[in-house]
Design an enzyme around this catalytic site. Sequence first.
Site, PDB file in Angstrom:
ATOM      1  N   CYS A 265       0.862  -1.182   0.000  1.00 48.19           N
ATOM      2  CA  CYS A 265       0.000   0.000   0.000  1.00 48.19           C
ATOM      3  C   CYS A 265       0.899   1.233   0.000  1.00 48.19           C
ATOM      4  CB  CYS A 265      -0.847  -0.051   1.271  1.00 48.19           C
ATOM      5  SG  CYS A 265      -1.870   1.390   1.553  1.00 48.19           S
TER       6      CYS A 265
ATOM      7  N   CYS B 138      -0.929   3.868  -6.415  1.00 51.91           N
ATOM      8  CA  CYS B 138      -1.815   3.191  -5.457  1.00 51.91           C
ATOM      9  C   CYS B 138      -1.942   1.757  -5.933  1.00 51.91           C
ATOM     10  CB  CYS B 138      -3.181   3.883  -5.445  1.00 51.91           C
ATOM     11  SG  CYS B 138      -4.432   2.991  -4.498  1.00 51.91           S
TER      12      CYS B 138
END
Length: 263
Positions: free
Chosen positions: A74, A184
């Site tokens: 992440c 992302c």
Amino acid sequence: MNSSAPIGIFDSGVGGTSIWKEIHRLMPYEHTLYLADSANAPYGDKSKKRIKELSRKNTELLLEKGAKIIVVACNTATTNAISELRAQYDVPFIGIEPAIKPAALKSKSKSVGILATKGTLGSDLFHKTSGKFSEDINIIEVIGKGLVHFIEKGQLNHPKLKSLLVSYLRPMLEAEVDHIVLGCSHYPYIISAIEEIIPSHIKIIDSGAAVARQTKAVLEQNKLLNREKNTPRLEFFSNLETSTLTYLLREYESEIVIEKRDF
Ligand code: DGL
């Protein structure tokens, strides 16, 4: 630490499976343990303090389950929490950050786009990295607000997602970017939707494969690569519902276990 212990991976939700796929492709005998903290997604709009708390919670759960290395799959958690995680826990950590460097080095138009969360684009780590290139390169940063919501639901072609993308990509197209960096881990799942909007000469850069290579290198350095060539245990835990994980991982259906757990 035992080399046959699993690789622990976490993300705010299902997006980090894009990195898990690269890890499994590169190291097919490694056991893996994946946490999708979907109940707390998106991380991108949360405070740095909250992102750190959630990252610690996920790390502790993976360590309790015996992880030998933690992959923070992440960008938001990496850019806001990885230095504290490294200081606090005695296990190697691998993170993911927007791949500005390769995009900046390859750009001919000297203009690159970065699509990422508010948490990533607002982080000190991101500013530090982008600052190294911003003198020579025009960097168009755009917050992908709302995109993770659709990806978490597996709605990768939802009309609302596509209209958000049109508005987020417009400033990049106006600035004549020739590279778009996906900052992302959820966004690799909407590459086809992005490709419908941008001209074909623009390259999309995602860091999943590089993260897998880095994970392998660090395991090797620490003598932690699994030497056994048995069928690996590939476990996925979600604290919300599991249907999107099942959908995104459908090609691995016969090899993996997906469970709902509270964490
Ligand atoms: N997948 C995450 C990232 O790479 C976070 C998305 C979110 O939860 O906002 O940034």
